[in-house]
Motif scaffolding. Structure first.
Motif, PDB file in Angstrom:
ATOM      1  N   ILE A 301       4.106   2.185   8.525  1.00 56.55           N
ATOM      2  CA  ILE A 301       2.596   2.462   8.804  1.00 56.55           C
ATOM      3  C   ILE A 301       2.090   1.521   8.768  1.00 56.55           C
ATOM      4  O   ILE A 301       2.179   0.060   9.068  1.00 56.55           O
ATOM      5  CB  ILE A 301       2.014   3.217   7.697  1.00 56.55           C
ATOM      6  CG1 ILE A 301       2.282   2.633   6.109  1.00 56.55           C
ATOM      7  CG2 ILE A 301       3.117   4.424   7.297  1.00 56.55           C
ATOM      8  CD1 ILE A 301       1.493   2.468   5.233  1.00 56.55           C
ATOM      9  N   GLY A 302       0.709   1.428   9.981  1.00 54.27           N
ATOM     10  CA  GLY A 302      -0.096   0.449   9.633  1.00 54.27           C
ATOM     11  C   GLY A 302      -0.910   0.066   8.248  1.00 54.27           C
ATOM     12  O   GLY A 302      -1.049   0.920   7.257  1.00 54.27           O
ATOM     13  N   GLY A 303      -1.825  -0.864   8.612  1.00 51.19           N
ATOM     14  CA  GLY A 303      -2.137  -1.834   7.304  1.00 51.19           C
ATOM     15  C   GLY A 303      -1.344  -2.337   6.509  1.00 51.19           C
ATOM     16  O   GLY A 303      -1.901  -3.170   5.369  1.00 51.19           O
ATOM     17  N   SER A 470     -10.214  -0.546   4.024  1.00 46.27           N
ATOM     18  CA  SER A 470      -9.032  -1.236   4.592  1.00 46.27           C
ATOM     19  C   SER A 470      -7.645  -0.866   3.786  1.00 46.27           C
ATOM     20  O   SER A 470      -7.707   0.124   3.107  1.00 46.27           O
ATOM     21  CB  SER A 470      -9.041  -2.724   3.850  1.00 46.27           C
ATOM     22  OG  SER A 470      -9.467  -2.957   2.524  1.00 46.27           O
ATOM     23  N   GLN A 471      -6.731  -0.951   4.554  1.00 50.33           N
ATOM     24  CA  GLN A 471      -5.077  -0.415   3.968  1.00 50.33           C
ATOM     25  C   GLN A 471      -5.458  -0.134   2.028  1.00 50.33           C
ATOM     26  O   GLN A 471      -4.484   0.567   1.205  1.00 50.33           O
ATOM     27  CB  GLN A 471      -4.313  -1.058   4.315  1.00 50.33           C
ATOM     28  CG  GLN A 471      -2.501  -0.211   4.316  1.00 50.33           C
ATOM     29  CD  GLN A 471      -3.069   1.241   3.962  1.00 50.33           C
ATOM     30  OE1 GLN A 471      -3.473   2.101   4.523  1.00 50.33           O
ATOM     31  NE2 GLN A 471      -1.962   2.198   3.027  1.00 50.33           N
ATOM     32  N   ALA A 477      -7.294   2.900  -4.278  1.00 47.52           N
ATOM     33  CA  ALA A 477      -7.413   3.877  -4.733  1.00 47.52           C
ATOM     34  C   ALA A 477      -7.452   5.947  -5.363  1.00 47.52           C
ATOM     35  O   ALA A 477      -7.177   6.137  -6.205  1.00 47.52           O
ATOM     36  CB  ALA A 477      -8.814   4.752  -3.596  1.00 47.52           C
ATOM     37  N   ILE A 478      -5.422   5.838  -4.368  1.00 48.12           N
ATOM     38  CA  ILE A 478      -4.989   6.461  -4.930  1.00 48.12           C
ATOM     39  C   ILE A 478      -3.995   5.988  -6.309  1.00 48.12           C
ATOM     40  O   ILE A 478      -4.165   7.086  -6.753  1.00 48.12           O
ATOM     41  CB  ILE A 478      -3.915   6.528  -3.040  1.00 48.12           C
ATOM     42  CG1 ILE A 478      -4.771   6.845  -2.627  1.00 48.12           C
ATOM     43  CG2 ILE A 478      -2.590   7.824  -3.852  1.00 48.12           C
ATOM     44  CD1 ILE A 478      -4.222   7.818  -1.308  1.00 48.12           C
ATOM     45  N   LYS A 479      -3.893   5.221  -5.822  1.00 46.55           N
ATOM     46  CA  LYS A 479      -2.861   4.675  -7.174  1.00 46.55           C
ATOM     47  C   LYS A 479      -3.368   4.806  -8.281  1.00 46.55           C
ATOM     48  O   LYS A 479      -3.029   5.206  -9.552  1.00 46.55           O
ATOM     49  CB  LYS A 479      -2.308   2.722  -7.139  1.00 46.55           C
ATOM     50  CG  LYS A 479      -1.629   2.571  -8.009  1.00 46.55           C
ATOM     51  CD  LYS A 479      -1.205   1.210  -7.300  1.00 46.55           C
ATOM     52  CE  LYS A 479      -0.209   0.802  -8.984  1.00 46.55           C
ATOM     53  NZ  LYS A 479       0.548  -0.396  -8.559  1.00 46.55           N
ATOM     54  N   SER A 480      -5.056   4.201  -8.446  1.00 49.50           N
ATOM     55  CA  SER A 480      -5.939   4.421  -9.527  1.00 49.50           C
ATOM     56  C   SER A 480      -6.079   5.877 -10.230  1.00 49.50           C
ATOM     57  O   SER A 480      -6.404   6.017 -11.663  1.00 49.50           O
ATOM     58  CB  SER A 480      -6.701   3.726  -9.256  1.00 49.50           C
ATOM     59  OG  SER A 480      -7.706   4.060  -8.795  1.00 49.50           O
TER      60      SER A 480
END
Length: 620
Positions: A301-303, A470-471, A477-480
């Protein structure tokens, strides 16, 4: 010296014009007599002598000659008229004829005809095939061959018994020689370590899409899988690829430069990352058992830097989970090839084939050099995508659990009429309805940041995610949020499709999206895996009436409470006595294809891309 005298001009005597006198004409001269007079004279000559039979024959010959002359004259006149007839005159006649036919049609028939014209125009795409296949006209007629076979007791079931099982689980199927459904993971011949791992995650029996989709995929069939959000589609398309890769590895271990066996395409980085984590977890369970070899999976994936996964690329590669852009980059740089790739799956396939990704998908197809098994999965797959997919696949099996584009029935949908200036205050009240975690959706990136800032000021632990971040910010955000460190995630549409968050009881849609497809995906972040959830949606006068109509019909279909302001909303099609069959492009029930917001947005993006290509924008 005297000049010489000028030469005298002489009058040139011309010969006199000869005159022709009748006295000078020879005896053999005859003046011109018209054909008709000669014919009459001839007839008079014949009638003045001879028998009656001869006279009759002469008269008959005369009549035949006159009829022939009349026919030639009529043909000449018709030819002259045909030459004088212009294309404009013909077009006008056709137009007048069409107007006369249209005048006899009802309004419903007219709308249906207009929709069919648009639908046929947008679905007339080339099939998904590699450049070599299109150039050489290669077409595959047989499905992909695999070594898997259903247990004997399953194969011995009658078609009626299989149909009863499908009806029990509300499964609709289409296709030839459809593999039988299987109601237990053990009977699917799945390795015991994976079954034990699924049980540890409270997955005991297959969901309807898995019950029919996994046996079809194990059999090597091309598959179109449609099921509501949170129904277990990821396992349905990952498990067959894991089994195929495991079989190939056990036959002959992979070495560096070999592979992959299959690829899974996702429209967003977050969805690709989530799918990758699931695949790694399931293949890790196989490896930890000590009975099965290691399977290498690459996240493309990008980033992110691909150097971080150099340890995977240095070995044989079995599975690739990717987004289109980065995958094309890796294939063009020949970091790996698709020479032996046998499996292609597109998650959220309606997005993958739609405008913005279709060219990338065709580019990816050009890297295949052999037949592959193709699977397309989504919760919202309108008729346009279904028809296009069926034309692109080989003897496909369509597995449909519920209407394509229908809302998850495990989600309680609440629609609130809220003035724009009161939305922020009302948001805090809605957050009190259920315990965290909660997701708040808005399609406007600036609004996402504003909501997060407002919640932080009010003491709410919130993170934000949208396409402009940014990635690293998106992953944080998703992890937290998944770990429980943050209570609320404010997101744009980037987090609405496919992402699976545990224990989400409440989803708040701060701004109603224009396309009803996006609404279905957003409320589908709750009520997953058989659990129930609540979705609260804010609407007001800024919400387009067409979108509200789509929402109204969706609530009625899902047997949800329809608020009075939506109930009073009248459908102009119903008022005119027309049907409400819905749109075949986006699946919305409140409009037809001729005024589909998704189609309008696609055309707008296409025009914008043409302007950029022509140098009209997109500067440095």
């Amino acid at each position: 010296m005297e000049e010489p005298p000028a030469p005298k001009r002489r009058r040139v005597q011309r010969s006199p014009t000869p005159e022709l006198k009748l006295d000078d004409v020879g005896d053999d001269y005859q003046p011109y007599i018209p054909v008709s007079q000669r014919r009459q004279a001839k007839l008079a000559k014949y009638t003045s002598w001879g028998t009656s039979t001869e006279k009759t024959a002469a008269q008959r010959a005369q009549q035949e000659q006159e009829q022939k002359d009349a026919g030639e004259e009529a043909a000449s006149i018709a030819e002259q008229k045909r030459r004088e007839r212009t294309l404009l005159m013909e077009a006008q006649e056709v137009h007048l004829k069409k107007e006369a036919e249209d005048a006899q049609k009802t309004a419903e028939e007219k709308e249906h005809d207009a929709d069919e014209v648009i639908f046929n125009a947008i679905k007339s795409h080339k099939a998904l095939a590699s450049g070599k296949e299109l150039a050489q006209g290669i077409q595959y007629t047989d499905s992909f061959k695999t070594s898997w076979r259903a247990p004997k007791f399953v194969r011995d079931r009658t078609p009626e018994e299989n149909e009863r099982i499908r009806e029990k689980h509300h499964i609709l199927v289409e296709g030839e020689n459809i593999p039988p459904p299987i109601e237990h993971f053990v009977d699917m011949k799945i390795p015991q370590p994976i079954i034990d791992f699924l049980k540890s995650n409270r997955i005991v029996s297959p969901t309807p899409i898995q019950l029919q989709g996994v046996p079809a995929a194990f059999s090597g069939r091309d598959l179109i899988g449609i099921a509501f959000t949170g129904s277990g589609k990821t396992l349905a398309f990952c498990l067959p690829l894991i089994m195929l890769a495991l079989e190939e590895e056990m036959k002959l271990p992979f070495v560096r430069g070999e592979g992959p066996v299959g690829v899974i395409l996702c429209p967003s980085r977050e969805l690709a990352n989530q799918t990758y984590e699931n695949v790694v977890a399931w293949t890790g369970a196989l490896e930890r058992s000590g009975k099965y070899p290691q399977l290498n999976t690459l996240l493309c994936i990008g980033g992110i830097s691909m150097n971080e996964q150099s340890h995977v690329l240095s070995k044989g590669l079995h599975i690739v989970v990717a987004t289109p852009g980065r995958l094309i980059d890796m294939l063009e740089r020949k970091r790996f090839t698709f020479n032996n790739c046998k499996y292609l799956c597109m998650d959220e396939a309606d997005r993958m084939i739609d405008l913005g990704f279709e060219d990338d998908v065709r580019n990816i197809m050009s890297f295949f050099s052999r037949q592959r098994q193709t699977l397309l999965f989504s919760a919202t797959m309108p008729r346009k995508i279904q028809d296009f997919a069926q034309a692109s696949l080989v003897k496909p099996v369509l597995v449909n659990v519920g209407r394509a584009g229908a809302a998850n029935l495990d989600v309680l949908q609440v629609v609130e009429y809220t003035k724009p200036e009161a939305k922020m205050v009302f948001l805090l009240e809605c957050l009190q309805k259920t315990p965290p975690p909660v997701i708040v959706f808005s399609d406007i990136k600036n609004e996402v940041d504003d909501i997060q800032e407002y919640l932080l000021l009010k003491g709410v632990e919130a993170v934000a995610i949208h396409g402009s971040k940014s990635q690293e910010e998106r992953q944080y955000a998703i992890k937290s949020f998944k770990s429980g460190a943050k209570d609320v995630m404010v997101a744009s549409g980037v987090a609405s499709k496919g992402l699976d968050f545990n224990e989400i009881q409440h989803v708040i849609i701060f701004s109603m999206p224009k396309e009803i497809e996006d609404y279905v995906h957003q409320i589908g972040r709750t009520g997953r895996s058989g659990k129930t959830g609540i979705a609260t949606t804010f609407v007001n006068t800024n919400t387009p009436e067409q979108t509200l109509l789509d929402l109204k019909y969706l609530l009625i279909e899902a047997k949800q409470k329809v608020p009075p302001f939506l109930q009073s909303l009248e459908d102009p099609r119903a008022a005119q006595g027309r049907g409400t069959t819905g749109c075949s492009v986006c699946g919305g029930l409140g409009h037809s294809i001729s005024n589909c917001p998704k189609l309008e947005e696609s055309q707008r993006r296409q025009m914008a891309s043409h302007k950029i290509d022509d140098g009209g924008g997109g500067g440095y």
